[in-house]
Design a protein around this motif. Structure first.
Motif, PDB file in Angstrom:
ATOM      1  N   TYR A  49     -17.929  -9.392  -7.949  1.00 49.94           N
ATOM      2  CA  TYR A  49     -19.415  -8.485  -8.066  1.00 49.94           C
ATOM      3  C   TYR A  49     -19.160  -7.208  -7.141  1.00 49.94           C
ATOM      4  CZ  TYR A  49     -21.709 -12.687 -10.248  1.00 49.94           C
ATOM      5  OH  TYR A  49     -21.639 -13.890 -11.055  1.00 49.94           O
ATOM      6  N   ALA A  50     -19.414  -6.329  -7.674  1.00 47.48           N
ATOM      7  CA  ALA A  50     -19.240  -4.941  -6.319  1.00 47.48           C
ATOM      8  C   ALA A  50     -21.540  -4.380  -6.958  1.00 47.48           C
ATOM      9  CB  ALA A  50     -18.481  -3.951  -7.442  1.00 47.48           C
ATOM     10  N   PHE A  51     -21.236  -3.964  -5.923  1.00 49.45           N
ATOM     11  CA  PHE A  51     -22.698  -3.091  -5.335  1.00 49.45           C
ATOM     12  C   PHE A  51     -22.292  -1.689  -5.391  1.00 49.45           C
ATOM     13  CE2 PHE A  51     -26.039  -1.588  -3.250  1.00 49.45           C
ATOM     14  CZ  PHE A  51     -27.193  -1.653  -4.270  1.00 49.45           C
ATOM     15  N   PRO A  52     -23.076  -0.195  -4.973  1.00 50.77           N
ATOM     16  CA  PRO A  52     -22.196   0.850  -5.182  1.00 50.77           C
ATOM     17  C   PRO A  52     -23.809   1.453  -4.561  1.00 50.77           C
ATOM     18  CG  PRO A  52     -23.139   0.779  -7.003  1.00 50.77           C
ATOM     19  CD  PRO A  52     -23.189  -0.523  -7.159  1.00 50.77           C
ATOM     20  N   CYS A  53     -22.741   1.892  -3.605  1.00 47.01           N
ATOM     21  CA  CYS A  53     -23.836   2.331  -2.317  1.00 47.01           C
ATOM     22  C   CYS A  53     -24.201   4.226  -2.922  1.00 47.01           C
ATOM     23  CB  CYS A  53     -23.265   2.897  -0.974  1.00 47.01           C
ATOM     24  SG  CYS A  53     -23.126   0.283  -0.668  1.00 47.01           S
ATOM     25  N   PHE A  54     -24.042   5.089  -3.432  1.00 47.56           N
ATOM     26  CA  PHE A  54     -23.530   6.199  -4.110  1.00 47.56           C
ATOM     27  C   PHE A  54     -24.873   7.074  -3.990  1.00 47.56           C
ATOM     28  CE2 PHE A  54     -19.427   4.638  -5.038  1.00 47.56           C
ATOM     29  CZ  PHE A  54     -18.654   5.737  -4.895  1.00 47.56           C
ATOM     30  N   HIS A  77     -24.054 -15.067   2.974  1.00 43.46           N
ATOM     31  CA  HIS A  77     -24.103 -15.818   1.611  1.00 43.46           C
ATOM     32  C   HIS A  77     -23.469 -17.222   1.200  1.00 43.46           C
ATOM     33  CE1 HIS A  77     -26.509 -17.771  -1.057  1.00 43.46           C
ATOM     34  NE2 HIS A  77     -28.070 -17.860  -0.335  1.00 43.46           N
ATOM     35  N   GLU A  78     -23.900 -18.462   1.071  1.00 43.46           N
ATOM     36  CA  GLU A  78     -22.919 -19.602   1.137  1.00 43.46           C
ATOM     37  C   GLU A  78     -21.682 -19.794  -0.071  1.00 43.46           C
ATOM     38  OE1 GLU A  78     -26.168 -22.824  -0.051  1.00 43.46           O
ATOM     39  OE2 GLU A  78     -25.651 -22.594   1.913  1.00 43.46           O
ATOM     40  N   GLU A  79     -23.239 -18.497  -1.204  1.00 46.01           N
ATOM     41  CA  GLU A  79     -22.057 -18.950  -2.132  1.00 46.01           C
ATOM     42  C   GLU A  79     -20.784 -17.587  -2.566  1.00 46.01           C
ATOM     43  OE1 GLU A  79     -25.106 -18.435  -5.583  1.00 46.01           O
ATOM     44  OE2 GLU A  79     -25.980 -20.417  -5.066  1.00 46.01           O
ATOM     45  N   PHE A  80     -20.480 -17.088  -1.581  1.00 47.33           N
ATOM     46  CA  PHE A  80     -20.067 -15.460  -1.057  1.00 47.33           C
ATOM     47  C   PHE A  80     -18.704 -16.142  -0.350  1.00 47.33           C
ATOM     48  CE2 PHE A  80     -23.812 -13.943  -3.144  1.00 47.33           C
ATOM     49  CZ  PHE A  80     -23.410 -13.519  -4.049  1.00 47.33           C
ATOM     50  N   SER A  81     -17.732 -16.296  -0.990  1.00 47.62           N
ATOM     51  CA  SER A  81     -16.385 -16.449   0.207  1.00 47.62           C
ATOM     52  C   SER A  81     -15.771 -15.077   1.001  1.00 47.62           C
ATOM     53  CB  SER A  81     -15.690 -17.271  -0.360  1.00 47.62           C
ATOM     54  OG  SER A  81     -14.517 -16.194  -0.961  1.00 47.62           O
ATOM     55  N   ALA A  82     -15.986 -13.733   0.667  1.00 42.34           N
ATOM     56  CA  ALA A  82     -16.415 -13.504   1.291  1.00 42.34           C
ATOM     57  C   ALA A  82     -16.893 -11.765   0.685  1.00 42.34           C
ATOM     58  CB  ALA A  82     -14.277 -12.582   0.790  1.00 42.34           C
ATOM     59  N   ILE A  83     -17.281 -11.077   1.511  1.00 33.68           N
ATOM     60  CA  ILE A  83     -18.049  -9.723   1.497  1.00 33.68           C
ATOM     61  C   ILE A  83     -17.550  -8.831   2.431  1.00 33.68           C
ATOM     62  CG2 ILE A  83     -20.762  -8.907   1.492  1.00 33.68           C
ATOM     63  CD1 ILE A  83     -21.578 -11.736   1.691  1.00 33.68           C
ATOM     64  N   THR A  84     -17.201  -7.839   1.602  1.00 36.25           N
ATOM     65  CA  THR A  84     -15.977  -6.675   1.946  1.00 36.25           C
ATOM     66  C   THR A  84     -16.087  -5.085   1.314  1.00 36.25           C
ATOM     67  OG1 THR A  84     -14.465  -6.963   0.055  1.00 36.25           O
ATOM     68  CG2 THR A  84     -13.895  -8.425   2.571  1.00 36.25           C
ATOM     69  N   ALA A  85     -16.351  -4.374   2.302  1.00 36.36           N
ATOM     70  CA  ALA A  85     -16.460  -2.531   1.985  1.00 36.36           C
ATOM     71  C   ALA A  85     -15.294  -2.298   1.105  1.00 36.36           C
ATOM     72  CB  ALA A  85     -16.884  -2.218   2.562  1.00 36.36           C
ATOM     73  N   TYR A  89     -18.770   0.753  -2.227  1.00 35.87           N
ATOM     74  CA  TYR A  89     -18.721  -0.218  -2.648  1.00 35.87           C
ATOM     75  C   TYR A  89     -18.754  -1.742  -2.097  1.00 35.87           C
ATOM     76  CZ  TYR A  89     -18.037   1.879  -7.332  1.00 35.87           C
ATOM     77  OH  TYR A  89     -18.075   2.894  -8.314  1.00 35.87           O
ATOM     78  N   VAL A  90     -20.333  -2.410  -1.968  1.00 31.94           N
ATOM     79  CA  VAL A  90     -19.650  -3.229  -0.957  1.00 31.94           C
ATOM     80  C   VAL A  90     -19.321  -4.644  -2.462  1.00 31.94           C
ATOM     81  CG1 VAL A  90     -21.162  -5.199  -0.362  1.00 31.94           C
ATOM     82  CG2 VAL A  90     -21.298  -3.077   0.033  1.00 31.94           C
ATOM     83  N   ASN A  91     -18.041  -5.454  -1.980  1.00 33.72           N
ATOM     84  CA  ASN A  91     -17.893  -6.575  -3.286  1.00 33.72           C
ATOM     85  C   ASN A  91     -17.718  -7.807  -2.813  1.00 33.72           C
ATOM     86  OD1 ASN A  91     -16.214  -4.168  -4.614  1.00 33.72           O
ATOM     87  ND2 ASN A  91     -14.990  -3.787  -2.813  1.00 33.72           N
ATOM     88  N   PHE A  92     -18.402  -8.757  -3.357  1.00 38.72           N
ATOM     89  CA  PHE A  92     -18.338  -9.839  -3.593  1.00 38.72           C
ATOM     90  C   PHE A  92     -17.739 -11.134  -3.901  1.00 38.72           C
ATOM     91  CE2 PHE A  92     -22.654  -6.954  -3.513  1.00 38.72           C
ATOM     92  CZ  PHE A  92     -23.339  -7.639  -2.095  1.00 38.72           C
TER      93      PHE A  92
END
Length: 115
Positions: A49-54, A77-85, A89-92
């Motif tokens: 998943y991705a969340f755009p920050c624009f 969050h325990e459901e995500f192994s990585a949360i990166t920028a 974008y913030v990628n999950f």
């Protein structure tokens, strides 16, 4: 567990609910506002998943990249192994072991329904 836990169906499913709640809390916005912006990354290596920050960049008067970096370091969050920028974008990335457990549960339930 719900069958749609790890499916992206226009915002349905437990996972996207967890993600929208996580983002809503961090951004101090409603869950309805955040779910509309969650998308699939164009490149698979960027996660599930991705969340755009624009749009946030205008509100916060910061670059999308700096907002994404800030959010990625704050969120977990325990459901995500990585949360990166990546860029603006913030990628999950979903925890694959947890996803496997959910799929096993779904298959087991379907087998029981066939009996």
């Amino acid at each position: 567990m719900e069958e749609a836990v790890f499916l992206f169906e226009g915002g349905n499913g437990k996972c996207t609910n967890q993600l929208q709640e996580l983002l809503a809390k961090a951004l101090n916005k409603s869950a309805e506002e955040t779910i509309k912006q969650i998308e699939r990354p164009k490149q698979l290596q960027h996660g599930d998943y991705a969340f755009p920050c624009f749009t946030l960049a205008k509100e916060k008067r910061q670059s999308p990249q700096s907002i994404a970096t800030e959010l990625a370091t704050e969120l977990s969050h325990e459901e995500f192994s990585a949360i990166t920028a990546v860029g603006g974008y913030v990628n999950f990335t979903l925890d694959k072991k947890l996803a496997g457990d959910v799929l096993k549960d779904i298959l087991q339930r379907r087998r029981l329904m066939e009996i």
